[in-house]
Each structure stands twice: as structure tokens, then as C-alpha cells.
Write a protein that holds these residues in place. Structure first.
Motif, short mmCIF file in Angstrom:
data_model
loop_
_atom_site.label_atom_id
_atom_site.label_comp_id
_atom_site.label_asym_id
_atom_site.label_seq_id
_atom_site.Cartn_x
_atom_site.Cartn_y
_atom_site.Cartn_z
N HIS A 26 81.90 27.83 68.91
CA HIS A 26 82.10 28.84 69.94
C HIS A 26 82.94 28.11 71.00
CE1 HIS A 26 80.38 32.27 72.62
NE2 HIS A 26 81.29 31.61 73.35
N CYS A 30 76.17 31.79 71.99
CA CYS A 30 75.95 33.23 72.21
C CYS A 30 74.51 33.48 72.67
CB CYS A 30 76.24 34.02 70.93
SG CYS A 30 78.00 34.30 70.62
N HIS A 85 82.54 35.77 71.77
CA HIS A 85 82.48 34.75 70.73
C HIS A 85 83.85 34.58 70.08
CE1 HIS A 85 80.62 32.31 67.52
NE2 HIS A 85 81.63 32.80 66.81
N CYS A 137 74.78 31.97 66.62
CA CYS A 137 75.55 31.04 67.43
C CYS A 137 74.72 30.60 68.65
CB CYS A 137 76.86 31.70 67.88
SG CYS A 137 77.76 30.72 69.09
ZN ZN Z 1 79.06 32.39 69.94
#
Ligand code: ZN
Ligand code: AMP
Length: 122
Positions: A105, A14, A53, A11
Motif C-alpha cells: 500500500h 487499509c 489503496h 491490507c
Molecule cells: Zn491498502
């Protein structure tokens, strides 16, 4: 680990929160990270993101909805700091395909610094 449509380790947001991908950070606290959008759609375009997340709005569990309060508290903090409190601003949360969510996200778009149009679905 797979979370919804996005593997956490893949991600982008992230990675930005962890610092393994660069960003122009404007704010950080225990639960929230905010940074400039890489393709701004207004003179001020900041993404306000939970550190945990979660894929989208519906992925936030009932017991964890305090994150919405945290995200909007950061908007309240940032709007004056970014010089858009008096002129006004827009907060956008895209959730799912029809809303053109591209990063799975959860994030708020904080947009300001220009007179925006009246249409929100164009
Ligand atoms: Zn994420
Ligand atoms: P959304 O379409 O609501 O999922 O919005 C995702 C946003 O993330 C878009 O406005 C992108 O320009 C922005 N974005 C994508 N990658 C990055 C990145 N590496 N740094 C900052 N913003 C990004």
C-alpha cells in the motif's frame, strides 16, 4: 477484491486507515493518513499514506497523480510539527522487491531526528 498483490480487505494499512487496526496517528485529512512506524529506524519515523489503496508508485494512475502532491504537502506540514524541519529529514518511497517494499500500500517514510548516513542503498 484483489488489487495487485494485496487484497484490500487484508491490507494492514487499509485496516489502520479504517481504524480496525490500532496505530499512533499523527495526521489525517480527506486523502492522507499519517502514523508512526511500528519499528522506527530513526527517532522520527512516520508513514504518510494515501487513504485510497494503491499498491505502489507505478499503481497510481496518470489521472490520479495529484496524490503525490497531497502526500508531499503533508510532509511539509509535518516536518516542522515533528521538529525536524531545521535539522533536515529524509523521505523514502520503496517501490517493489529490489527496494524491499514489504507493505503493498503506497507510503512515504518520513525519517529524521538523527544524522543519517550518506548511503541510500545499503
Ligand atoms: Zn491498502
Ligand atoms: P516498506 O518496507 O517500505 O514497505 O515499509 C513498510 C513499513 O511499515 C515498515 O517500516 C514497517 O515497520 C511498517 N509497519 C508494518 N506494520 C505496521 C503497523 N502495524 N503499524 C505501523 N507501521 C507498520
Amino acid at each position: 477484491m484483489t488489487v495487485g498483490k494485496t487484497k484490500m480487505r487484508e491490507c494492514i494499512f487499509c485496516k489502520i486507515i479504517k481504524g480496525t487496526l490500532p496505530s499512533q496517528k499523527v495526521f489525517e485529512n480527506e486523502h492522507v493518513f499519517a502514523f508512526k512506524d511500528i519499528a522506527p529506524q530513526a527517532p522520527v519515523h512516520v508513514l504518510v499514506v494515501p487513504k485510497a489503496h494503491v499498491e505502489d508508485l507505478l499503481d497510481v494512475r496518470t489521472q490520479d497523480t495529484s496524490i503525490f502532491q497531497e502526500l508531499f504537502q503533508v510532509v511539509q506540514h509535518l516536518a516542522p510539527q515533528l521538529g525536524i524541519a531545521g535539522s533536515g529529514f529524509r523521505v523514502v518511497l520503496n517501490s517493489g522487491d529490489h527496494a524491499c517494499q514489504t507493505i503493498y500500500h503506497l507510503h512515504l517514510h518520513l525519517l529524521g531526528g538523527t544524522q543519517m548516513g550518506g548511503s541510500m542503498v545499503g
